[in-house]
Design an enzyme around this catalytic site. Structure first.
Site, PDB file in Angstrom:
ATOM      1  N   ARG A  93       0.831  -1.208   0.000  1.00 24.64           N
ATOM      2  CA  ARG A  93       0.000   0.000   0.000  1.00 24.64           C
ATOM      3  C   ARG A  93       0.862   1.253   0.000  1.00 24.64           C
ATOM      4  O   ARG A  93       0.658   2.190   0.765  1.00 24.64           O
ATOM      5  CB  ARG A  93      -0.959   0.002   1.186  1.00 24.64           C
ATOM      6  CG  ARG A  93      -1.931  -1.168   1.136  1.00 24.64           C
ATOM      7  CD  ARG A  93      -3.121  -0.957   2.017  1.00 24.64           C
ATOM      8  NE  ARG A  93      -4.023  -2.091   1.923  1.00 24.64           N
ATOM      9  CZ  ARG A  93      -5.243  -2.121   2.425  1.00 24.64           C
ATOM     10  NH1 ARG A  93      -5.720  -1.077   3.059  1.00 24.64           N
ATOM     11  NH2 ARG A  93      -5.998  -3.183   2.305  1.00 24.64           N
ATOM     12  N   GLN A  95     -13.344  -7.984   5.108  1.00 25.43           N
ATOM     13  CA  GLN A  95     -12.064  -8.458   4.579  1.00 25.43           C
ATOM     14  C   GLN A  95     -10.904  -7.693   5.203  1.00 25.43           C
ATOM     15  O   GLN A  95      -9.846  -8.258   5.469  1.00 25.43           O
ATOM     16  CB  GLN A  95     -12.042  -8.296   3.059  1.00 25.43           C
ATOM     17  CG  GLN A  95     -10.719  -8.621   2.398  1.00 25.43           C
ATOM     18  CD  GLN A  95     -10.340 -10.086   2.509  1.00 25.43           C
ATOM     19  OE1 GLN A  95     -11.194 -10.929   2.754  1.00 25.43           O
ATOM     20  NE2 GLN A  95      -9.069 -10.384   2.361  1.00 25.43           N
ATOM     21  N   GLU A  96     -11.113  -6.406   5.460  1.00 26.89           N
ATOM     22  CA  GLU A  96     -10.037  -5.585   5.999  1.00 26.89           C
ATOM     23  C   GLU A  96      -9.769  -5.857   7.476  1.00 26.89           C
ATOM     24  O   GLU A  96      -8.618  -5.947   7.890  1.00 26.89           O
ATOM     25  CB  GLU A  96     -10.363  -4.096   5.803  1.00 26.89           C
ATOM     26  CG  GLU A  96     -10.349  -3.631   4.355  1.00 26.89           C
ATOM     27  CD  GLU A  96      -8.943  -3.556   3.790  1.00 26.89           C
ATOM     28  OE1 GLU A  96      -7.978  -3.641   4.565  1.00 26.89           O
ATOM     29  OE2 GLU A  96      -8.812  -3.424   2.560  1.00 26.89           O
ATOM     30  N   SER A  97     -10.812  -5.965   8.276  1.00 30.37           N
ATOM     31  CA  SER A  97     -10.601  -5.994   9.733  1.00 30.37           C
ATOM     32  C   SER A  97     -11.477  -6.971  10.483  1.00 30.37           C
ATOM     33  O   SER A  97     -11.396  -7.034  11.705  1.00 30.37           O
ATOM     34  CB  SER A  97     -10.849  -4.596  10.304  1.00 30.37           C
ATOM     35  OG  SER A  97     -12.244  -4.287  10.250  1.00 30.37           O
ATOM     36  N   TYR A 136      -8.064 -11.147  -2.638  1.00 29.59           N
ATOM     37  CA  TYR A 136      -8.823 -10.082  -1.973  1.00 29.59           C
ATOM     38  C   TYR A 136     -10.156  -9.864  -2.678  1.00 29.59           C
ATOM     39  O   TYR A 136     -11.222  -9.841  -2.043  1.00 29.59           O
ATOM     40  CB  TYR A 136      -7.976  -8.811  -1.998  1.00 29.59           C
ATOM     41  CG  TYR A 136      -8.571  -7.588  -1.357  1.00 29.59           C
ATOM     42  CD1 TYR A 136      -8.428  -7.359   0.010  1.00 29.59           C
ATOM     43  CD2 TYR A 136      -9.232  -6.623  -2.119  1.00 29.59           C
ATOM     44  CE1 TYR A 136      -8.940  -6.211   0.597  1.00 29.59           C
ATOM     45  CE2 TYR A 136      -9.745  -5.481  -1.547  1.00 29.59           C
ATOM     46  CZ  TYR A 136      -9.597  -5.278  -0.182  1.00 29.59           C
ATOM     47  OH  TYR A 136     -10.109  -4.135   0.391  1.00 29.59           O
TER      48      TYR A 136
END
Length: 502
Positions: free
Chosen positions: A57, A310-312, A437
């Site tokens: 990122r 998906q992120e957290s 992802y």
């Protein structure tokens, strides 16, 4: 004669003065550590590898890099990184004393003794033999007599295999232009039958290459080390040893080892039972926020919720060691850009995630139809727009359609291989990750749509039907829905491990 003696005495006196000045000057020369602090820079040379240094990122990270960053901070200087093509370049630069530290992902070797000094960094590795699952499985080097073992240049493995007295031993083939991912990809495809790799690099890449099997180790685990030029004095090495001892004692080293080696970051995913439990117990707390901010951004709230999961896993206090944090895991740079003050506040994070996704979606060309435009936006949200564009260019150069997700997802994983990312504008990326992802978000989204539609089954009632959300869904055995074609048939052999999307 007297003139000669007089001249000689005069010359001797002058020489004595010169020598005294030289000795005095030599005694007052700054140490290596003093030179670093005076310049304000610690110069390191490294290579791109998930075990050492890479960008995630748009931020520099990696086990060795994070340690080096902390070390430079402790010294009160800037960390300046030079990226080498391979270990051969790193060793050459260090041998000429053109860098302070080398981060090469190597263990101590006999030929290092007179050229480099080393400091262990808290992680060990060993040399292992791997093979394609369809070739005979070797149990020892004797089974590989006259076989070719492929390896990277200037790795730890050659001296463990080479035996000049044994003419019938394995044939060693070194590949200066490859990295570990490229080497394993060739074993996966069947181009190489056998290879020698470092166990830590195998661990970090193995999930992508299910046809690559580990045979046996060539040695016992040894400490990975930082390398220092032999021309340096002891001061920097001593400081590094003291630093390593401190970060080992205070738990920092263990935290970094767990992050980079204890799991595969985003490539190990929760199973159906855990997901459905979170749907029932966590999602209701944030569902209205997902709905409100998704509506403002013109997107389906269930897609926004799937991104958040998906992120957290819908944890508002989630924090990454790289500084990414919050329910939507925003970087500080992104949060500042879109006007988010507190990333750990669930509402601000969801608002920021919705805004950011809308911005990312807006950068995808209008000509790309839905749903592909959304899949491209998700990939960009994960890996960055630049890396996505690199993959699209690679797809186009190969005669594929750069506007079709099904085509471009073949090329994203190639961004992790040196022979490919060196041809791109934005360089290395863990290109398998955006593929998985996008796949997972589509799966989570599909479930959320199903359970929020009228007459939908309950979350608990769906558990047994969601085996495809199992712990190994990123692996080769993850089944697709029966009604969907297996898109892997069209992929290059080394990429067929990627499960088909829904």
């Amino acid at each position: 004669m007297s003139r000669f003696i007089s001249t000689f005495r005069s010359s001797s006196a002058q020489l004595s003065i010169v020598l005294a000045v030289i000795l005095a000057t030599g005694c007052s020369q700054p140490t290596t550590l003093q030179e670093i602090r005076e310049e304000g820079v610690l110069h390191v040379i490294t290579r791109v590898a998930p075990s050492i240094y890479y960008q995630d990122r748009e931020q520099d990270t990696g086990y060795d890099y994070e340690l080096a960053r902390l070390f430079a901070n402790e010294l009160g200087v800037e960390l300046r990184v030079r990226v080498a093509d391979d270990n051969s370049e790193i060793l050459s630069v260090l041998s000429r004393n053109y860098a302070h530290v080398g981060l090469a992902g190597l263990t101590q070797r006999p030929d290092f003794d007179n050229q480099y000094r080393s400091v262990p960094i808290g992680v060990s590795a060993q040399s292992v033999i791997v093979y394609h699952k369809e070739v005979p499985a070797p149990e020892s080097l004797e089974d590989l007599a006259s076989e070719t073992i492929h390896m990277l240049a200037d790795s730890n493995h050659e001296h463990l295999i080479a035996d000049p007295a044994n003419e019938a031993g394995p044939i060693i083939q070194k590949h200066p232009g490859l990295d570990a991912a490229g080497l394993l990809a060739r074993v996966e495809s069947g181009e190489f039958g056998y290879a020698a790799v470092a166990s830590n690099e195998l661990d970090l890449n193995h999930v992508f290459f299910p046809k690559v099997y580990e045979a046996f180790a060539l040695n016992e685990p040894s400490d990975l080390v930082w390398l220092f030029p032999a021309a340096q004095d002891d001061t920097l090495v001593n400081a590094a040893e003291a630093f390593m001892e401190r970060v080992n004692n205070n738990g920092t080293m263990a935290q970094l080892a767990e992050r980079f080696y204890g799991h595969l970051d985003r490539l190990n995913y929760v199973g159906a039972r855990t997901f459905m439990h979170h749907v029932e117990n966590r999602l209701p707390r944030y569902q209205s926020l997902f709905k409100d901010y998704a509506q403002e951004s013109g997107m389906d709230w269930r897609l926004l919720a799937a991104i958040g999961y998906q992120e957290s896993h819908w944890r508002p206090n989630a924090v990454s060691p790289t500084g990414v944090r919050g329910l939507m895991m925003l970087t500080r740079t992104t949060a500042n850009y879109i006007g988010i003050n507190n990333r750990l506040d669930a509402e601000e994070s969801i608002e920021g995630g919705a805004r950011y996704f809308r911005m990312v979606h807006g950068r995808i060309p209008d000509r790309i139809p839905e749903p592909d435009r959304t899949w491209f936006a998700l990939a960009s949200y994960n890996v960055g727009f630049g890396h996505l564009e690199d993959a699209r260019r690679l797809a186009e150069s190969a005669g594929k359609d750069p506007d079709r997700w099904m085509d471009v997802k073949e090329f994203l994983p190639l961004l992790a291989q040196k022979e490919w990312y060196t041809k791109t504008r934005f360089g290395y990326a863990r290109g398998h990750e955006p593929v998985v992802y996008v796949q997972n978000i589509r799966r989570y989204y599909d479930v959320l749509v199903r359970i929020t539609e009228p007459d939908a089954p309950s979350a608990s009632g769906l558990e047994d039907q969601l085996a495809w959300l199992g712990d190994n869904e990123a692996g080769p055995e993850a089944p697709a829905k029966e009604s969907q074609p297996d898109l892997r048939a069209d992929l290059p052999p080394e990429l067929r491990l990627i499960p088909p999307t829904l």
